[in-house]
Design a protein around this motif. Structure first.
Motif: not given
Length: 85
Positions: A19-21, A24-25, A32-36, A69-71
């Motif tokens: 969820d954080q990722a 962020y995007l 972005f394409e999301e793949k589970n 890892l946002p940085h």
């Protein structure tokens, strides 16, 4: 901002980090394409690319970072996209 092909690999077992990722995007206004990785095809793709099945993982134009890892993601997204010749 440069054009990137971004794939976000997610897993229900790491819901909070995934969820954080996503957030962020979205805040970066990146498509972005999301793949589970519950899907065997997505899991196989991630394993082939990294040898691991840990999430979240981000693939930006073929460059991967495992973990939220946002940085490191900031650094990856600050680079000019690679052009294939």
């Amino acid at each position: 901002m440069a054009d990137y092909h971004v794939t976000l690999f997610v897993s229900p077992w790491k819901q909070s980090e995934c969820d954080q990722a996503r957030k962020y995007l979205k805040e970066k206004n990146l498509h972005f394409e999301e793949k589970n990785i519950q899907d065997s095809g997505a899991k196989g793709e991630l394993l082939q690319k990294t040898g691991r099945d840990e999430c979240p993982a981000i693939d930006v134009n073929g460059h991967l970072v495992i973990g939220y890892l946002p940085h490191k993601w900031d650094h990856l997204l600050s680079q000019e996209p690679l052009e294939l010749t």
